[in-house]
Write a protein that holds these residues in place. Structure first.
Motif, PDB file in Angstrom:
ATOM      1  N   VAL A 206      84.417  18.339  18.819  1.00 54.90           N
ATOM      2  CA  VAL A 206      85.274  17.181  19.078  1.00 54.90           C
ATOM      3  C   VAL A 206      84.533  16.227  20.019  1.00 54.90           C
ATOM      4  O   VAL A 206      84.053  16.633  21.075  1.00 54.90           O
ATOM      5  CB  VAL A 206      86.615  17.614  19.711  1.00 54.90           C
ATOM      6  N   TRP A 209      88.418  14.398  22.939  1.00 61.42           N
ATOM      7  CA  TRP A 209      89.562  15.306  23.053  1.00 61.42           C
ATOM      8  C   TRP A 209      90.849  14.541  23.378  1.00 61.42           C
ATOM      9  O   TRP A 209      91.923  14.899  22.887  1.00 61.42           O
ATOM     10  CB  TRP A 209      89.281  16.355  24.126  1.00 61.42           C
ATOM     11  N   TYR A 213      94.430  14.868  21.282  1.00 62.64           N
ATOM     12  CA  TYR A 213      95.731  15.238  21.839  1.00 62.64           C
ATOM     13  C   TYR A 213      96.756  14.112  21.666  1.00 62.64           C
ATOM     14  O   TYR A 213      97.942  14.378  21.462  1.00 62.64           O
ATOM     15  CB  TYR A 213      95.577  15.603  23.316  1.00 62.64           C
ATOM     16  N   SER A 228      96.469  24.729  22.810  1.00 56.68           N
ATOM     17  CA  SER A 228      95.026  24.537  22.714  1.00 56.68           C
ATOM     18  C   SER A 228      94.332  25.743  23.333  1.00 56.68           C
ATOM     19  O   SER A 228      94.477  26.012  24.524  1.00 56.68           O
ATOM     20  CB  SER A 228      94.628  23.244  23.445  1.00 56.68           C
ATOM     21  N   GLU A 230      90.698  27.555  23.903  1.00 58.71           N
ATOM     22  CA  GLU A 230      89.265  27.278  23.852  1.00 58.71           C
ATOM     23  C   GLU A 230      88.468  28.263  24.703  1.00 58.71           C
ATOM     24  O   GLU A 230      89.025  29.021  25.494  1.00 58.71           O
ATOM     25  CB  GLU A 230      88.983  25.838  24.300  1.00 58.71           C
ATOM     26  N   ILE A 268      84.354  22.361  28.337  1.00 58.32           N
ATOM     27  CA  ILE A 268      85.712  21.809  28.421  1.00 58.32           C
ATOM     28  C   ILE A 268      86.603  22.573  29.400  1.00 58.32           C
ATOM     29  O   ILE A 268      87.604  22.024  29.869  1.00 58.32           O
ATOM     30  CB  ILE A 268      86.368  21.740  27.027  1.00 58.32           C
ATOM     31  N   THR A 273      89.192  19.757  30.523  1.00 64.11           N
ATOM     32  CA  THR A 273      89.445  18.788  29.458  1.00 64.11           C
ATOM     33  C   THR A 273      90.808  18.974  28.798  1.00 64.11           C
ATOM     34  O   THR A 273      91.509  17.989  28.515  1.00 64.11           O
ATOM     35  CB  THR A 273      88.333  18.897  28.396  1.00 64.11           C
ATOM     36  N   GLN A 274      91.189  20.222  28.539  1.00 66.27           N
ATOM     37  CA  GLN A 274      92.449  20.465  27.832  1.00 66.27           C
ATOM     38  C   GLN A 274      93.649  19.978  28.631  1.00 66.27           C
ATOM     39  O   GLN A 274      94.473  19.204  28.119  1.00 66.27           O
ATOM     40  CB  GLN A 274      92.599  21.965  27.524  1.00 66.27           C
TER      41      GLN A 274
END
Length: 371
Positions: A206, A209, A213, A228, A230, A268, A273-274
């Motif tokens: 990706v 991100w 989302y 999510s 990861e 991430i 990041t999430q």
């Protein structure tokens, strides 16, 4: 949930109770017991004599030794061939995806599904889903096993799995279907049409991100859930057994450096990041659950040992496929050097004296009821 037959590396051992879960929650929480969700060090089993290392040996047979939605046309099946391995076709930026899509890698993906289910305590998801959900979207479905199992668990729910390549089985429950789709392109789904959107192991695939989302937020119904899940190739140990010159650190640096060249982040979790992207998209009731995944069968806890063995088996099924694109195509290193590296990495992966683990993160969140 449908079951799939796999060799059981810990069939003779009874599961042990897992450590208390460690999670950061804003609003919602999950009652699921996740074996590796602990801040405490994972206890290693008593040191045993090391197995003789044979680079030709493999844990499971040959392994590594041997519109946004497109119709199924001939062009979709025109894969790229690099060093004898096939990859997603050169379209919509798919040529930057690091993983092969051939049979050997697909077998590893099937094994990875079983491994990731074990990581969640035998569950497909952690979100508090109701029994009457009607529509689910699985982004980056891979070989489709998660979508198939989800369709079995919710027979009255439509489950859609999307991926860049048509590598999913033709047999599946009648409520499950697969679409060839690039999730980075504008989505064409009706806004507010899904109860749950599942995103798992898209690391390195990706470029934006936050946009992913935001599109998921738009596609969810008010009150719908996103999940999510990861991983990050940031190998760690709590007892100093992972040395500075470890091949596992070379693996980490390989993907970090290659990801920067591709514009695809492999950090991430470190970058949060999430959570940031999900929060910025407008979601609420955010839960962050961090999980330690042992690499290999070194833990004393039987449940974590089984998870570690499956992590090892999944990697050994296709070590070459996991690193070749990044090593040779992106960074321009020789295939001969790659084989030397893989031999060192494989030896460390099989060692019971190196107590390495990887971090995983699951982030759950809900779209507000009044959105």
């Amino acid at each position: 949930m449908a079951t799939h037959e796999y060799p059981d590396p810990a069939a003779a051992e009874a599961p042990a109770s897992s450590d208390p879960t460690a999670e950061t929650a804003i609003g919602a929480t999950s009652s699921a017991v996740v074996p590796g969700a602990t801040e405490a060090p994972i206890e290693a089993a008593p040191q045993q004599e090391e197995d003789d290392f044979d680079d030709t040996d493999s844990a499971l047979g040959e392994g590594d030794n041997a519109s946004s939605t497109a119709s199924l046309t001939e062009s979709i099946l025109e894969y790229r061939t690099l060093n004898g391995r096939t990859y997603h076709a050169d379209r919509h930026g798919a040529d930057k995806y690091w993983g092969p899509n051939d049979e050997r890698q697909n077998e590893a993906m099937d094994m990875n599904h079983h491994f990731l289910t074990l990581c969640l305590g035998g569950k497909l998801y952690l979100a508090p889903l109701k029994d009457d959900i009607q529509k689910v979207l699985d982004i980056g479905t891979g070989t489709g096993l998660w979508a198939i199992d989800m369709g079995d668990e919710f027979p009255n729910c439509e489950v859609i799995g999307t991926d860049l390549s048509p590598i999913q089985p033709s047999w599946c429950p009648p409520n499950v279907k697969f679409e060839i789709d690039d999730a980075e392109q504008p989505w064409t789904y009706t806004p507010g049409s899904f109860d749950y959107i599942h995103i798992r192991y898209l690391v390195g695939g990706v470029s934006d991100w936050s946009n992913l989302y935001r599109q998921a937020y738009a596609a969810l119904k008010p009150g719908g859930w996103i999940e999510s899940f990861e991983v990050e190739a940031d190998y760690r140990s709590d007892d100093g057994t992972l040395k500075p010159d470890s091949a596992m650190y070379i693996w980490r640096d390989l993907f970090t450096e290659g990801g920067k060249k591709l514009g695809r982040s492999f950090t991430i979790i470190s970058d949060d990041t999430q959570r940031k992207g999900i929060e910025d998209a407008g979601f609420v009731d955010i839960t962050v659950k961090d999980i330690k995944v042992p690499m290999g069968g070194w833990p004393a806890n039987p449940t974590l040992k089984e998870i570690g063995q499956w992590a090892q088996y999944t990697l050994e099924q296709d070590l070459e496929g996991f690193v070749m694109f990044m090593w040779n195509t992106v960074l321009g290193r020789s295939l001969e050097e790659m084989q030397v590296f893989l031999a060192a990495y494989r030896k460390e992966l099989r060692s019971r004296s190196i107590h390495a683990y990887l971090p995983q993160r699951v982030v759950l969140a809900r779209k507000p009821d009044n959105a």
